[in-house]
Write a protein that holds these residues in place. Structure first.
Motif, short mmCIF file in Angstrom:
data_model
loop_
_atom_site.label_atom_id
_atom_site.label_comp_id
_atom_site.label_asym_id
_atom_site.label_seq_id
_atom_site.Cartn_x
_atom_site.Cartn_y
_atom_site.Cartn_z
N LEU A 38 0.83 -1.21 0.00
CA LEU A 38 0.00 0.00 0.00
C LEU A 38 0.86 1.26 0.00
O LEU A 38 0.57 2.22 -0.73
N VAL A 39 1.91 1.28 0.80
CA VAL A 39 2.80 2.45 0.83
C VAL A 39 3.48 2.63 -0.52
O VAL A 39 3.64 3.75 -1.02
N GLU A 40 3.89 1.53 -1.15
CA GLU A 40 4.53 1.64 -2.46
C GLU A 40 3.54 2.09 -3.52
O GLU A 40 3.90 2.85 -4.43
N GLU A 41 2.29 1.66 -3.41
CA GLU A 41 1.26 2.16 -4.33
C GLU A 41 1.02 3.65 -4.10
O GLU A 41 0.85 4.42 -5.05
N HIS A 42 1.02 4.04 -2.84
CA HIS A 42 0.91 5.46 -2.48
C HIS A 42 2.02 6.27 -3.14
O HIS A 42 1.78 7.33 -3.73
N ALA A 43 3.26 5.75 -3.04
CA ALA A 43 4.41 6.46 -3.61
C ALA A 43 4.32 6.56 -5.12
O ALA A 43 4.58 7.62 -5.71
N ARG A 44 3.91 5.45 -5.79
CA ARG A 44 3.79 5.46 -7.25
C ARG A 44 2.73 6.46 -7.71
O ARG A 44 2.94 7.23 -8.65
N THR A 45 1.59 6.44 -7.05
CA THR A 45 0.48 7.30 -7.44
C THR A 45 0.83 8.77 -7.23
O THR A 45 0.55 9.63 -8.08
N LEU A 89 -6.25 12.60 -4.92
CA LEU A 89 -7.21 11.79 -4.17
C LEU A 89 -6.54 10.61 -3.46
O LEU A 89 -7.20 9.61 -3.12
N ILE A 90 -5.24 10.71 -3.22
CA ILE A 90 -4.48 9.58 -2.70
C ILE A 90 -4.99 9.09 -1.35
O ILE A 90 -4.86 7.91 -1.01
N ARG A 91 -5.58 9.97 -0.57
CA ARG A 91 -6.06 9.55 0.74
C ARG A 91 -7.13 8.46 0.63
O ARG A 91 -7.31 7.67 1.57
N ASN A 92 -7.81 8.41 -0.51
CA ASN A 92 -8.81 7.37 -0.71
C ASN A 92 -8.21 5.97 -0.61
O ASN A 92 -8.90 5.01 -0.24
N LEU A 93 -6.92 5.86 -0.95
CA LEU A 93 -6.23 4.57 -0.85
C LEU A 93 -6.28 4.04 0.57
O LEU A 93 -6.36 2.83 0.80
N TRP A 94 -6.20 4.95 1.53
CA TRP A 94 -6.13 4.57 2.94
C TRP A 94 -7.50 4.53 3.62
O TRP A 94 -7.61 4.00 4.73
N THR A 95 -8.51 5.08 2.97
CA THR A 95 -9.84 5.11 3.60
C THR A 95 -10.80 4.12 2.94
O THR A 95 -11.94 3.98 3.41
N ASN A 96 -10.37 3.46 1.87
CA ASN A 96 -11.23 2.43 1.29
C ASN A 96 -11.12 1.15 2.12
O ASN A 96 -10.33 1.07 3.07
N ASN A 97 -11.88 0.14 1.75
CA ASN A 97 -11.94 -1.08 2.56
C ASN A 97 -10.59 -1.77 2.68
O ASN A 97 -10.21 -2.25 3.75
N ARG A 98 -9.84 -1.80 1.57
CA ARG A 98 -8.54 -2.48 1.58
C ARG A 98 -7.57 -1.79 2.55
O ARG A 98 -6.91 -2.44 3.36
N PHE A 152 3.72 5.86 9.40
CA PHE A 152 3.58 6.63 8.16
C PHE A 152 2.20 6.41 7.55
O PHE A 152 1.54 7.36 7.12
N ALA A 153 1.76 5.17 7.52
CA ALA A 153 0.46 4.85 6.93
C ALA A 153 -0.68 5.51 7.71
O ALA A 153 -1.64 6.02 7.13
N LEU A 154 -0.57 5.53 9.02
CA LEU A 154 -1.60 6.18 9.84
C LEU A 154 -1.65 7.68 9.57
O LEU A 154 -2.73 8.29 9.54
N VAL A 155 -0.49 8.28 9.36
CA VAL A 155 -0.45 9.70 9.00
C VAL A 155 -1.18 9.93 7.68
O VAL A 155 -2.02 10.85 7.56
N GLN A 156 -0.90 9.09 6.69
CA GLN A 156 -1.53 9.26 5.38
C GLN A 156 -3.04 9.04 5.45
O GLN A 156 -3.79 9.64 4.68
#
Length: 289
Positions: free
Chosen positions: A185-192, A202-211, A243-247
């Motif tokens: 997930l962090v690497e996907e965050h970095a790529r996006t 809209l990257i925060r959606n990565l962390w607030t969706n079900n996955r 880091f993920a919790l911050v994002q």
């Protein structure tokens, strides 16, 4: 004063350093995760020296010496973008595997070498199975496969997702490889984020969706408790979680995680947002304040 591993040294000093490295590796015993971690750290430190070759020349039958030289060549290959003699390094891994039949480390290094060479899956998966037959939750091996299967390397988004799903379904939550999904997930965050555009906004959606929320909730239930994570790179995984919790906008939930981390800050993933120490210090203040 102790010299660094990359210093030219004095006559006989190589032998002293070989003994020091050998002792550190032997002290790890059959804790394969800790052993691999020590190999990696020491290989990074020795990459600009002749220590690995000196060890192998002095003790040509030592499985550890063979693994160490192959890992040093791997470090140099990553730096240069290619290995000077990939076949020789692979042969060292096979010889080390013969000398250390129960140890997954020679196979882990070979897996990383094949990844760097962008080898075909028909070569890679048999090596992967050799690792997991000896240590089912080997952290370094899982991270090598995660990145090998990425769309940027030799896989695809769907193939990498299938791998992450399989690991998530089987790995114990405090095992060394438990951070695979969070890493993906962090690497996907970095790529996006690096690509920019609407998706980056809209990257925060990565962390607030079900996955994303499921991955965070799973590790939050176990990791931030003293003594729960025992593997060699536990603090690196806790940095990943913080880091993920911050994002995800869940900074307050990271208070226990930041306390466990203390002052041991890892460059990645904090460097994705700027100076690692500055980023960590800022968000730790927010979490604990």
């Amino acid at each position: 004063m102790r010299r660094q591993l990359n210093s030219p040294g004095l006559p006989g000093q190589d032998e002293i350093q070989v003994d020091q490295v050998d002792r550190l590796l032997q002290e790890a015993g059959t804790d394969w995760d800790r052993r691999a971690h020590r190999f990696g750290v020491l290989a990074d430190a020795a990459a600009r020296s002749g220590l690995a070759r000196s060890w192998r020349m002095r003790r040509p039958r030592s499985g550890d010496a063979l693994v160490f030289e192959a890992w040093v060549e791997l470090v140099r290959g990553r730096h240069d973008g290619r290995m000077a003699d990939i076949q020789a390094a692979a042969d060292s891994c096979y010889r080390a595997a013969d000398a250390l039949p129960e140890d997954p480390t020679p196979w882990v290094v070979l897996l990383a070498i094949l990844r760097l060479a962008r080898a075909d899956t028909r070569e890679v998966f048999p090596v992967w199975h050799e690792v997991t037959a000896r240590d089912p939750w080997h952290r370094e091996a899982h991270l090598q496969m995660l990145r090998y299967l990425s769309p940027e390397e030799c896989g695809s988004r769907s193939g990498q997702s299938e791998f992450v799903h399989a690991v998530r379904a089987a790995v114990p939550v405090t095992a060394p490889a438990a951070g695979v999904e969070l890493t993906s997930l962090v690497e996907e965050h970095a790529r996006t984020t690096a690509k920019g555009g609407v998706e980056a906004l809209l990257i925060r959606n990565l962390w607030t969706n079900n996955r994303g929320t499921t991955a965070l909730d799973t590790v939050l239930a176990d990791w931030p408790r003293p003594g729960r994570l025992q593997h060699a790179t536990a603090l690196a995984d806790l940095n990943l979680l913080a880091f993920a919790l911050v994002q995800a906008g869940r900074v307050r939930e990271g208070a226990d995680t930041f306390r466990l981390i203390g002052d041991t800050v890892t460059a990645w993933p904090w460097s994705l947002d700027g100076d690692p120490l500055g980023q960590f210090g800022y968000w730790r203040g927010k979490a604990l304040g």
